[in-house]
Scaffold this motif. Structure first.
Motif, PDB file in Angstrom:
ATOM      1  N   ASP A  46       6.080  17.722  -0.363  1.00 48.89           N
ATOM      2  CA  ASP A  46       7.062  18.702  -0.826  1.00 48.89           C
ATOM      3  C   ASP A  46       6.331  19.914  -1.411  1.00 48.89           C
ATOM      4  N   LYS A  47       6.812  21.089  -1.026  1.00 46.45           N
ATOM      5  CA  LYS A  47       6.194  22.328  -1.516  1.00 46.45           C
ATOM      6  C   LYS A  47       7.258  23.180  -2.185  1.00 46.45           C
ATOM      7  N   LEU A  48       7.039  23.534  -3.446  1.00 49.65           N
ATOM      8  CA  LEU A  48       7.984  24.332  -4.202  1.00 49.65           C
ATOM      9  C   LEU A  48       7.357  25.670  -4.559  1.00 49.65           C
ATOM     10  N   MET A  61       0.856  -1.183   0.000  1.00 45.51           N
ATOM     11  CA  MET A  61       0.000   0.000   0.000  1.00 45.51           C
ATOM     12  C   MET A  61       0.893   1.234   0.000  1.00 45.51           C
ATOM     13  N   ARG A  62       0.683   2.125  -0.977  1.00 42.51           N
ATOM     14  CA  ARG A  62       1.414   3.390  -1.023  1.00 42.51           C
ATOM     15  C   ARG A  62       0.571   4.452  -0.317  1.00 42.51           C
ATOM     16  N   VAL A  63       1.054   4.885   0.829  1.00 40.09           N
ATOM     17  CA  VAL A  63       0.311   5.861   1.627  1.00 40.09           C
ATOM     18  C   VAL A  63       0.834   7.251   1.280  1.00 40.09           C
ATOM     19  N   ARG A  64      -0.067   8.129   0.862  1.00 40.53           N
ATOM     20  CA  ARG A  64       0.332   9.456   0.417  1.00 40.53           C
ATOM     21  C   ARG A  64      -0.154  10.547   1.367  1.00 40.53           C
ATOM     22  N   ASN A  65       0.573  11.656   1.351  1.00 40.39           N
ATOM     23  CA  ASN A  65       0.234  12.852   2.133  1.00 40.39           C
ATOM     24  C   ASN A  65       0.382  14.059   1.222  1.00 40.39           C
ATOM     25  N   GLU A  66      -0.689  14.829   1.034  1.00 43.79           N
ATOM     26  CA  GLU A  66      -0.658  16.016   0.195  1.00 43.79           C
ATOM     27  C   GLU A  66      -0.548  17.301   1.011  1.00 43.79           C
ATOM     28  N   THR A 107       3.756  24.755  -5.875  1.00 46.65           N
ATOM     29  CA  THR A 107       3.467  23.421  -6.391  1.00 46.65           C
ATOM     30  C   THR A 107       3.703  22.419  -5.276  1.00 46.65           C
ATOM     31  N   VAL A 108       2.694  21.610  -4.979  1.00 45.01           N
ATOM     32  CA  VAL A 108       2.783  20.618  -3.904  1.00 45.01           C
ATOM     33  C   VAL A 108       2.850  19.223  -4.521  1.00 45.01           C
ATOM     34  N   THR A 109       3.862  18.457  -4.102  1.00 44.25           N
ATOM     35  CA  THR A 109       4.017  17.065  -4.543  1.00 44.25           C
ATOM     36  C   THR A 109       3.828  16.158  -3.342  1.00 44.25           C
ATOM     37  N   ALA A 110       2.885  15.265  -3.435  1.00 45.88           N
ATOM     38  CA  ALA A 110       2.574  14.390  -2.300  1.00 45.88           C
ATOM     39  C   ALA A 110       3.776  13.531  -1.931  1.00 45.88           C
ATOM     40  N   SER A 111       3.994  13.358  -0.617  1.00 49.01           N
ATOM     41  CA  SER A 111       4.986  12.403  -0.139  1.00 49.01           C
ATOM     42  C   SER A 111       4.381  11.004  -0.160  1.00 49.01           C
TER      43      SER A 111
END
Length: 642
Positions: free
Chosen positions: A191-193, A152-157, A201-205
């Motif tokens: 990650d927030k750029l 399971m790939r658990v993501r956080n935005e 731009t937000v990239t989910a961990s």
């Protein structure tokens, strides 16, 4: 006439060696033959040529499954079992380590905070032993799997915070099927750029975990990719944190790794928790680098999948790991990687143990850490039988020659080889060349460098994990300068998977462990883990008085001269620094011998010049041996190279 198994003397007060009588030999004849053989191996002439083996049995409450063994700079052995390849111990959370002093015979258990079974380890410059990885979950064979499971790939935005989740966290698919995490996990912030125009731009961990169905059997199986909600989350958390998974099935489940890391302090005699690895690993190699850091390579991750190339470096100053995406490179598990004389260059001998496809990542060669290039080397014989082979420096590390010993086919193959091959890695065009053949095909050889530069090759088996009672009791001594092999005394205990051999400060060799699958030739009865210890006394200890070190500084710097006092200065032929071993699964990346230039001083002392290159002498603790003109070494003195 059936053969009589040879046995060395058992070093214990309460046990008496049994006389083994061959089935087809009259008892009286067998008894006489055994007595005559014992007289032979006890004779000074025999021992001066072949050495001898003795068996040590620890009290039952101190017997341990010797999965890992390391010689600490205190002279004690740290023997790590973790759960010891015993599912019952794993399920009970019983993890064990033993401190054993071969000089006194004293031993005690050490509190072991995680399952270090099948971890990696490396010595640090301060003498601490770094231990990283181990077991999160034991394998389940197809047919024994009761709950459908998968990754399971658990993501956080959410970029402003991560979250810790406990074991048992529930994930629910749109169709209502539910799965739970089998271990605790952490999802870092996204990650927030921020762009120059102020836009973000937000990239989910993402954290990959293992989950299994709440229900047993086929109802938990799914082949449909889905996004899973995490039970208990509400509001923005429910939007930001979620799971993604593909199939959940009842297929075989492999062992899974952990990211836990510890330093074992040999003075306090305890494990100290340090930063976790960035990736969970089971069967990793920890390779010491010349700058004092440690590279962690390969291993099975937290879902039982071999890592495709995510490697990372441990810094002893910060006690933290840093992922190195610039060093992304695949190797099979427990790869034999050695620091060469060139900064930023490792040599992969081709040896490995455990997992990985037969056609990928097994070619020996040079790995340049500066640009992540890999240059293969030719000439290796039986290249498809390098799994469970031994690798070691052939002679002093200044010679830059390496020896590979034995090995077998990938996985549970019955194939094995007598091959030894040698390579001069400093040559203009490095290539393997033939060494002498072993007396028998050998998987899992214990390969130990002696202070005389000879290499003891002992133990192993012809078939996978000793199947068919295929253990090898013959031992050999390899001489690097002549590329020759000669017989040594036969051992009396079968050794294979999960065994280790280490040089002791007094010049003897200790061999322990062994984890055969079966105890009978027909492979019908399970075998017990081998708890007997063997001590090999090399021939040089029967060849006259030993030179003595009466005084030597406890520390010396790279490029400096160490002053040593000895009453035997006039007959000292050479001096060696020998790095202590940390061995597991036929892999010992610590073992190396350093030749020291010897100068006779006017006051009768000796000056021993230490090389200046940390690639040759990684800072840390070494055993200092003097060797006389008859090839007899002293008892070692511990020296820290700073």
């Amino acid at each position: 006439m059936a053969a009589i198994k040879r046995r060395g003397r058992i070093l214990t007060v309460v046990l008496v060696p049994a006389v083994l009588i061959a089935v087809n030999v009259p008892p009286a004849v067998a008894f006489v033959a055994e007595i005559r053989h014992q007289q032979l191996i006890d004779s000074p002439e025999y021992q001066a040529e072949f050495g001898r083996w003795d068996v040590v049995e620890l009290p039952e409450d101190l017997q341990i499954n010797a999965i890992h063994a390391a010689l600490l700079p205190t002279g004690k052995l740290l023997i790590i079992a973790g759960s010891g390849n015993d599912r019952a111990q794993f399920d009970a959370g019983t993890f064990r380590s033993l401190l054993y002093d071969p000089a006194t015979g004293q031993a005690r258990m050490v509190m072991t905070p995680a399952d270090m079974f099948c971890a990696g380890h490396a010595f640090l410059s301060d003498g601490n032993l770094l231990v990283a990885g181990g077991t999160q979950r034991y394998e389940l064979l197809e047919g024994a799997v009761t709950h459908a499971a998968g990754a399971m790939r658990v993501r956080n935005e959410f970029p402003d915070g991560g979250r810790d989740f406990p074991a048992g966290t529930e994930f629910v698919a749109p169709d209502g099927k539910s799965y739970r995490a089998t271990s605790a996990f952490t999802v870092p912030p996204a990650d927030k750029l921020i762009a120059r125009d102020g836009s973000a731009t937000v990239t989910a961990s993402e954290t990959v975990i293992w989950v299994e169905s709440i229900v047993e059997g086929a109802p938990g199986v799914t082949a449909d990719p889905a996004q899973y909600a995490i039970t208990g989350l509400t509001g923005a958390d429910a939007e930001n944190f979620y799971g993604l998974a593909e199939a959940m099935d009842l297929d075989k489940q492999d062992y899974q790794g952990i990211a836990d890391s510890f330093e074992f302090d040999p003075i306090a005699e305890e494990y100290v928790r340090v930063g976790d690895m960035k990736h969970k690993r089971w069967y990793p190699s920890l390779t010491p680098l010349s700058d004092g850091t440690v590279l962690s390579v390969s291993g099975l991750d937290g879902t039982g999948t071999i890592l495709p190339g995510q490697n990372e470096v441990y810094d002893p100053a910060t006690k933290e790991w840093t992922e190195r995406p610039d060093l992304f490179r695949y190797f099979p598990t427990y790869p034999a990687l050695f620091q060469t004389a060139k900064p930023g260059e490792l040599f992969f001998t081709g040896s490995s143990t455990g997992y990985g496809p037969a056609e990928e990542g097994r070619t020996p060669g040079f790995w340049n850490l500066d640009d992540n290039t890999f240059v293969p080397v030719p000439g290796l014989r039986d290249p498809d039988m390098m799994e469970t082979s031994g690798s070691v420096w052939a002679g002093p590390v200044q010679d830059q020659r390496m020896l590979v010993v034995g090995g077998g086919g990938v996985g549970e193959s019955p194939l094995s080889t007598t091959r030894t091959d040698v390579i001069d890695i400093a040559a203009e065009a490095p290539a393997y060349t033939p060494g002498p053949d072993l007396p028998a095909p050998t998987r899992y050889p214990n390969v130990i460098t002696l202070p005389t530069d000879e290499i003891l090759i002992a133990g192993g088996s012809r078939d996978y994990r000793g199947k068919g009672q295929s253990h090898n009791y013959v031992a050999s001594l390899y001489t690097p300068s002549s590329n020759t092999l000669r017989p040594a005394a036969e051992s009396s205990v079968g050794r294979d998977y999960h065994s280790a051999g280490l040089l002791l400060p007094n010049g003897q060799v200790i061999v322990l462990g062994g984890d055969a699958l079966f105890s009978d030739p027909l492979n019908t009865r399970d075998a017990d883990f081998e708890h007997r210890i063997e001590i090999y006394t090399p021939p040089y200890m029967f060849q006259g008085p030993r030179p003595e070190i009466t005084d030597a500084a406890a520390t010396v710097g790279l490029g400096q001269t160490l002053t040593v006092s000895t009453p035997d200065a006039d007959r000292v032929d050479r001096a060696r620094l020998v790095r202590p071993s940390a061995a597991t699964h036929v892999t010992d990346l610590e073992q190396r011998t350093v030749a020291l230039d010897v100068t006779a001083n006017p006051d009768g002392t000796l000056g021993l010049a230490v090389p200046a290159e940390p690639t040759l002498v990684p800072p840390g603790f070494y055993m200092l041996f003097l060797v006389d003109d008859a090839g007899v070494p002293s008892v070692a003195r511990w020296v820290q190279v700073q």
